[in-house]
Design an enzyme around this catalytic site. Structure first.
Site: not given
Lengths: 369, 369
Positions: A186, A237, A245, A252, A267
């Site tokens: 991330e 959002e 995203n 996902h 994740h």
């Protein structure tokens, strides 16, 4: 050295304190923020065992009454049943409206405890003390909270901002190496969204980060600042926040297709593969140069992150299964897919009319063994 | 005749349409508001049987795709288990972000469906079609949604505003008389808070209201306007919105002490007794004249509402039990009680330092058999 990042959201603005050994002074900060408030700490068994006493000692020294609600570690705790348990425990702790919930843990604890706080008495304030790199650079900013259902991840939740975040980088030393790496995905993401110079800096400074040098605090702060900029511009959002995203639609789907089995994929690993796929797909669509794809893939691989679907252990994943999960993803609008694509390093953008057929043929190619 | 009341809440403002035979045109209004949206109707078995077809026909005529989620009637549906069921059904109906949940029923449906809408995908829009007088004049304004837990009523929920409310007074003709009366208690409340002239008008016009004359629509509209004024000034209930709790601290305690058994007491009856007690307690504290107490009690009694604790059927309630529920009420702050008291008809105010001992001795007197 403590770095403060302010998340500017009008009346819901809040500070993030980033540095080492901040857990020891958490009580003082909370007492200054909300004198005489009582606290309910929500944490998981692992964090409680490793750091629970340090936090409780700090709260007690600051004269703060507190109780602790311990949940099982792992994604399975993001359930309706556990939400009810935590909500009931918070109410049972007799917290009043000005009291505080402390979400003390990684993403699961933050999402669950933040969501619980948002619905007890129609909204109680909470302080976030993220204990994973992922939680420090991702869930500490943006106010997204929630749980999973049988039908998908994070389909139920609330936007609920913390009143303060305390990100202690020392706590990250007890993280398993795999989880630290996953959080790092991330960090890389913020460079790839719109900060190519940060990506350059990461390429040069990754040893300092992984060696718990000062670079780690700086990387966390830059990540929080980057996310805060995007969130401040678009809190709920509807627009550019979707940039966050990047890598997540694929990610996902990979998590869904592996049944959220953390033995196979966590994740951040999904995001790492997802970001690589997003760059490859952008290249496949003639949007992004091949050099950028290679730099992204090489950097993620260099820190030990997976970058392809075939690296996921267990039964091979097929394109049709992944498409099913992509179609269920919440970022679907009237039959066209919304993806974050890129025109090159740090030049991501929102494409809201991606053809499902093109994604499907790309995935078929990527899932061939 | 259709009356429109606008609830002014900035970007979350919405209209309430009030009139007779509005159910027949609900589809048109929704199609204008949100073209091409699909709808999930959440309703209870009774409302579905009485009016479900009329609503579905109207939606179909307007070309709106819809599905229906039917829950059991009654307060017991405001539970975590039913919340999970409804949330799952909304997600299962494959609604996308711009689609709509329709809360079609009384307060229970509105609270549950509104809360479910607020947490699916971190917030979906919903249209409210209240089918009880209570829901039309109370839950149609203010955005309070939620469920009950073992520990108390409405302790879990969200502030979530509808995007439109359609209040059809014709639908109220199928309400049991007792339920209509109970809703009327909330109408009276708006007069007693700060509109003495509205209370005068109700005293004069109650036969028209109870005879389904034009006065009914006017009374609903005045009530919605009154509540909208208060809510617009204070959306999240930190200040003057507490005025809306006139009669509710006592009322909730009565509901709690009777175990939410609607055979013994429904919400509006609790509010009727609670408002009477609030006036009597204010008089007891030398704040309110005796004439006002008598007018309030007489008017409520005239329409058939209970006005004293002793009218509640079943085991007598004692003061200690009521105090226990009052202390659990969410309007407690640092050991002092917050009550809405009054200085006379339509002169209510927030008293945030009421002594628990004085309330206790007053209740002991009022619960003597």
């Amino acid at each position: 050295m403590t770095i403060t990042v302010n998340v500017e959201l009008g009346s819901r603005s809040y500070p993030i304190f980033i540095g080492s050994a901040l857990l020891e002074t958490a009580g003082e900060r909370i007492a200054v923020l909300r004198p005489a408030a009582r606290c309910a700490i929500v944490t998981d068994v692992n964090v409680d065992a490793a750091h629970g006493d340090a936090l409780r000692k700090s709260l007690s020294q600051a004269g703060i009454e507190h109780s602790t609600i311990v949940i099982p570690a792992g994604e399975a705790s993001k359930s309706f049943a556990m939400l009810e348990t935590v909500v009931d425990a918070i109410i049972g702790a007799k917290l009043e409206r000005r009291d505080l919930v402390i979400a003390f843990g990684g993403g699961v604890v933050g999402d669950l405890a933040g969501f619980a706080a948002s619905i007890v008495r129609r909204g109680m304030d909470f302080v976030q003390i993220p204990t994973s790199l992922l939680a420090q650079v991702d869930s500490s900013v943006g106010g997204k909270t929630g749980i999973n259902t049988q039908r998908g991840k994070n389909l139920v939740g609330a936007f609920h901002q913390p009143v303060m975040v305390i990100a202690d980088t020392n706590v990250l030393r007890t993280l398993p190496a795999r989880e630290f790496r996953a959080g790092y995905a991330e960090v890389v993401k913020y460079g790839l969204i719109n900060k190519p110079e940060f990506f350059d800096w990461l390429e040069a400074g990754r040893e300092g980060i992984f060696g718990f040098g000062n670079e780690l605090g700086e990387a966390v702060a830059t990540s929080c600042r980057a996310k805060a900029e995007v969130v401040a511009a678009d809190e709920t959002e509807t627009g550019m926040r979707a940039l966050l995203n990047l890598g997540h639609t694929f990610g996902h789907a990979l998590e869904g297709a592996t049944g959220y089995d953390s033995a196979r994929l966590v994740h951040g690993e999904g995001v790492s593969i997802g970001m690589t796929l997003a760059h490859e797909f952008s290249n496949h669509m003639n949007l992004c140069d091949a050099d950028s794809v290679i730099r992204v893939r090489d950097h993620l691989r260099a820190v030990g992150l997976p970058v392809s679907v075939s690296e996921i252990p267990g039964n091979p994943l097929d394109a049709a299964t992944l498409m099913k999960f992509i179609a269920q993803d919440k970022k679907v609008s009237r039959g066209r897919l919304t993806f974050i694509l890129t025109k090159g390093l740090g030049q991501s953008y929102i494409a809201d009319d991606v053809s499902p057929e093109k994604v499907m043929s790309f995935l078929e190619e990527k899932t061939l063994k």
